[in-house]
Design a protein around this motif. Structure first.
Motif, PDB file in Angstrom:
ATOM      1  N   LEU A  21     -14.381   1.975  -1.560  1.00 17.95           N
ATOM      2  CA  LEU A  21     -13.765   3.322  -1.090  1.00 17.95           C
ATOM      3  C   LEU A  21     -13.044   3.305  -0.094  1.00 17.95           C
ATOM      4  CD1 LEU A  21     -17.312   5.063  -2.038  1.00 17.95           C
ATOM      5  CD2 LEU A  21     -15.324   5.231  -3.175  1.00 17.95           C
ATOM      6  N   ALA A  22     -13.238   2.393   0.972  1.00 15.35           N
ATOM      7  CA  ALA A  22     -12.493   2.129   1.939  1.00 15.35           C
ATOM      8  C   ALA A  22     -11.025   1.900   1.848  1.00 15.35           C
ATOM      9  CB  ALA A  22     -13.312   1.311   3.078  1.00 15.35           C
ATOM     10  N   ILE A  23     -10.797   1.111   0.912  1.00 15.15           N
ATOM     11  CA  ILE A  23      -9.736   0.533   0.534  1.00 15.15           C
ATOM     12  C   ILE A  23      -8.738   1.940   0.039  1.00 15.15           C
ATOM     13  CG2 ILE A  23      -8.398  -0.648  -1.095  1.00 15.15           C
ATOM     14  CD1 ILE A  23     -10.318  -2.968  -0.699  1.00 15.15           C
ATOM     15  N   GLU A  28      -4.798   6.209   0.126  1.00 12.50           N
ATOM     16  CA  GLU A  28      -4.449   7.467   0.171  1.00 12.50           C
ATOM     17  C   GLU A  28      -3.886   8.105   1.551  1.00 12.50           C
ATOM     18  OE1 GLU A  28      -4.093   9.676  -2.425  1.00 12.50           O
ATOM     19  OE2 GLU A  28      -4.321   7.770  -3.467  1.00 12.50           O
ATOM     20  N   ALA A  29      -4.531   7.599   2.734  1.00  9.90           N
ATOM     21  CA  ALA A  29      -3.905   7.930   4.064  1.00  9.90           C
ATOM     22  C   ALA A  29      -2.461   7.214   4.179  1.00  9.90           C
ATOM     23  CB  ALA A  29      -4.780   7.340   5.090  1.00  9.90           C
ATOM     24  N   HIS A  34       3.441   8.755   4.553  1.00 15.77           N
ATOM     25  CA  HIS A  34       4.587   8.504   3.950  1.00 15.77           C
ATOM     26  C   HIS A  34       5.101  10.041   3.396  1.00 15.77           C
ATOM     27  CE1 HIS A  34       5.128   4.400   4.314  1.00 15.77           C
ATOM     28  NE2 HIS A  34       3.944   4.341   3.431  1.00 15.77           N
ATOM     29  N   GLN A  35       4.241  10.873   2.791  1.00 14.58           N
ATOM     30  CA  GLN A  35       4.702  12.157   2.695  1.00 14.58           C
ATOM     31  C   GLN A  35       5.134  13.098   3.668  1.00 14.58           C
ATOM     32  OE1 GLN A  35       1.554  13.859  -0.038  1.00 14.58           O
ATOM     33  NE2 GLN A  35       2.542  12.712  -1.964  1.00 14.58           N
ATOM     34  N   VAL A  36       4.244  13.012   4.898  1.00 13.25           N
ATOM     35  CA  VAL A  36       4.247  13.956   6.006  1.00 13.25           C
ATOM     36  C   VAL A  36       5.565  13.320   6.812  1.00 13.25           C
ATOM     37  CG1 VAL A  36       3.537  13.907   8.340  1.00 13.25           C
ATOM     38  CG2 VAL A  36       1.919  14.247   6.281  1.00 13.25           C
TER      39      VAL A  36
END
Length: 65
Positions: A21-23, A28-29, A34-36
């Motif tokens: 889950l951490a990976i 996703e972060a 990159h989207q930001v």
């Protein structure tokens, strides 16, 4: 002897699940970052375009008195 081994196995399984889950959260972060970045670049380009258009209108005398 069974219960301690079961507890150790379940603990290891829990840590493995948390690692997965951490990976996923990290990936996703990164994607969100990159989207930001792309969105910020687009906003900056749009602001520059707007500034150039406003300068052209001001030079053309299209401003209100």
């Amino acid at each position: 002897m069974f219960w301690p081994m079961l507890a150790i196995a379940l603990g290891f399984l829990g840590i493995a699940v948390l690692g997965v889950l951490a990976i996923k959260v990290f990936v996703e972060a990164q994607r969100l970052g990159h989207q930001v970045t792309r969105t910020t670049e687009r906003i900056n380009r749009a602001a520059e375009d707007l500034e150039r258009a406003a300068a052209r209108v001001a030079r053309a005398g299209g401003g209100a008195p």
